[in-house]
Design a protein around this motif. Sequence first.
Motif, mmCIF file in Angstrom:
data_model
loop_
_atom_site.group_PDB
_atom_site.id
_atom_site.type_symbol
_atom_site.label_atom_id
_atom_site.label_comp_id
_atom_site.label_asym_id
_atom_site.label_seq_id
_atom_site.Cartn_x
_atom_site.Cartn_y
_atom_site.Cartn_z
ATOM 1 N N SER A 214 70.355 0.158 -40.163
ATOM 2 C CA SER A 214 71.089 -0.874 -39.420
ATOM 3 C C SER A 214 70.967 -0.654 -37.916
ATOM 4 O O SER A 214 70.819 -1.612 -37.144
ATOM 5 C CB SER A 214 72.567 -0.882 -39.833
ATOM 6 N N LEU A 215 71.005 0.604 -37.495
ATOM 7 C CA LEU A 215 70.847 0.918 -36.074
ATOM 8 C C LEU A 215 69.445 0.564 -35.589
ATOM 9 O O LEU A 215 69.268 0.004 -34.502
ATOM 10 C CB LEU A 215 71.139 2.395 -35.822
ATOM 11 N N ILE A 216 68.435 0.885 -36.393
ATOM 12 C CA ILE A 216 67.062 0.562 -35.999
ATOM 13 C C ILE A 216 66.865 -0.944 -35.936
ATOM 14 O O ILE A 216 66.185 -1.458 -35.040
ATOM 15 C CB ILE A 216 66.050 1.219 -36.964
ATOM 16 N N ASN A 217 67.478 -1.668 -36.865
ATOM 17 C CA ASN A 217 67.413 -3.135 -36.818
ATOM 18 C C ASN A 217 67.960 -3.665 -35.494
ATOM 19 O O ASN A 217 67.418 -4.613 -34.914
ATOM 20 C CB ASN A 217 68.182 -3.744 -37.986
ATOM 21 N N LYS A 218 69.042 -3.064 -35.019
ATOM 22 C CA LYS A 218 69.618 -3.491 -33.735
ATOM 23 C C LYS A 218 68.657 -3.208 -32.579
ATOM 24 O O LYS A 218 68.529 -3.997 -31.646
ATOM 25 C CB LYS A 218 70.952 -2.772 -33.496
ATOM 26 N N GLY A 221 65.834 -5.680 -32.808
ATOM 27 C CA GLY A 221 66.276 -7.029 -32.472
ATOM 28 C C GLY A 221 66.126 -8.013 -33.608
ATOM 29 O O GLY A 221 66.265 -9.223 -33.427
ATOM 30 N N GLU A 222 65.850 -7.479 -34.799
ATOM 31 C CA GLU A 222 65.737 -8.337 -35.979
ATOM 32 C C GLU A 222 65.946 -7.479 -37.215
ATOM 33 O O GLU A 222 65.896 -6.252 -37.150
ATOM 34 C CB GLU A 222 64.354 -9.000 -36.046
ATOM 35 N N ASP A 223 66.188 -8.132 -38.347
ATOM 36 C CA ASP A 223 66.434 -7.402 -39.595
ATOM 37 C C ASP A 223 65.121 -7.068 -40.283
ATOM 38 O O ASP A 223 64.804 -7.563 -41.371
ATOM 39 C CB ASP A 223 67.340 -8.221 -40.517
ATOM 40 N N MET A 246 57.184 3.791 -39.436
ATOM 41 C CA MET A 246 57.235 3.804 -37.980
ATOM 42 C C MET A 246 57.371 2.382 -37.459
ATOM 43 O O MET A 246 56.719 1.457 -37.955
ATOM 44 C CB MET A 246 55.956 4.446 -37.440
ATOM 45 N N TYR A 247 58.243 2.208 -36.454
ATOM 46 C CA TYR A 247 58.460 0.896 -35.841
ATOM 47 C C TYR A 247 58.229 1.019 -34.336
ATOM 48 O O TYR A 247 58.543 2.042 -33.730
ATOM 49 C CB TYR A 247 59.883 0.399 -36.120
ATOM 50 N N PHE A 248 57.692 -0.048 -33.748
ATOM 51 C CA PHE A 248 57.378 -0.065 -32.329
ATOM 52 C C PHE A 248 58.305 -1.056 -31.627
ATOM 53 O O PHE A 248 58.300 -2.249 -31.925
ATOM 54 C CB PHE A 248 55.914 -0.442 -32.119
ATOM 55 N N LEU A 249 59.123 -0.531 -30.721
ATOM 56 C CA LEU A 249 60.099 -1.352 -30.030
ATOM 57 C C LEU A 249 59.452 -2.102 -28.868
ATOM 58 O O LEU A 249 58.432 -1.671 -28.320
ATOM 59 C CB LEU A 249 61.242 -0.477 -29.499
#
Length: 358
Positions: A214-218, A221-223, A246-249
């Motif tokens: 949930s924190l990473i979703n925030k 900026g999307e689910d 891995m996610y790229f902000l």
Amino acid sequence: MNGLRLEDLGYDQFFESKRPGGFSVARIASEHRGSYEVVNQNGRFLAKITGRQMFDASSREDYPAVGDWVMITELGEDQAVINGILPRKTVIKRKYGDKNRTGNKGDIQIIGANIDVAFVVESVDRDYSLNRFERYFAILKDQGIRPVIILNKTDLIPGEQLEAIISEIKERFDNADVISTSAFNEAGIDQLRMYIEKGKTYCFLGSSGVGKSSLINKLIGEDSIKTGEISGYSGRGRHTTTSREMYFLKSGGIVIDNPGIREVGLADVSSGIEDLFEDIIELGKGCKYNNCTHFSEPGCMVLKAVKEGKIDEERYNNYMNIKKESDYYEMSDLEKREKDRNFGKFIKRAKEDLKKYE
């Protein structure tokens, strides 16, 4: 991801100096059954390791993990072959505490590679534990990874209770960075964003259900990451992450989501223990016996400090448990290496015997 550079993925001179000529490099973004998703300046590829790598691997640590930099051959049609792993700058690993689907008791699990900062997330309503923080810190400090505590779901407790928890943490961990967050009302999310720098890699660690996804979703900026159905106990979505990814902000930071860790089993974290429990180790140098175990020996300065209230008894007990576990792992590892050496000698003798009959 147009215009992406390797540096945007966390590549730096450390990896460039280890890179052999003739290969492209890419970073492991996620792991699937028998394959990996890798990413570089040319895009994303579905990649597999060679049969030779499988044959040469002696343990799970010899396989790629999320966060690794690997040498690849791009085949076209978004396919690639992994030819090898570049040396790791840092690695977060733990020992399996019990037998499960992905490993047996005592096996080593790679949680993430080439991590700069680890966010250790605990939920203040029912997951909070100083001892668990200490276990994570021992693993992280051993690798030189900066730990940051996240106290999540702060909307579920009164403000004065949160202040008491933070004071307790500061008393146990003098220099710990603590961020209070709530994905529900977005408290502390901006502060969390401030910690994340472009080109740096951040790993979220914690038990299942503490709200990592949930924190990473925030932050994204999307689910992008699914959370499960609402729990009647906590009134929050259950964590459903089943693999590392891995996610790229947009800010340029890189974050890794992890499945919940039920038990923080320690591998070889001797230097992390020395850093985390420096005060206890210094006191131990003044004990009557050089090999004092700090358990029951007369003239033990550590036990004296516990009795006088100079060292918190709970912290002392956690130190003893962590030290015992680490020593046992180190001893077992030496035994494994001795066994490997003996097996190597056996193979060498067998080959020499075979030559006599050729």
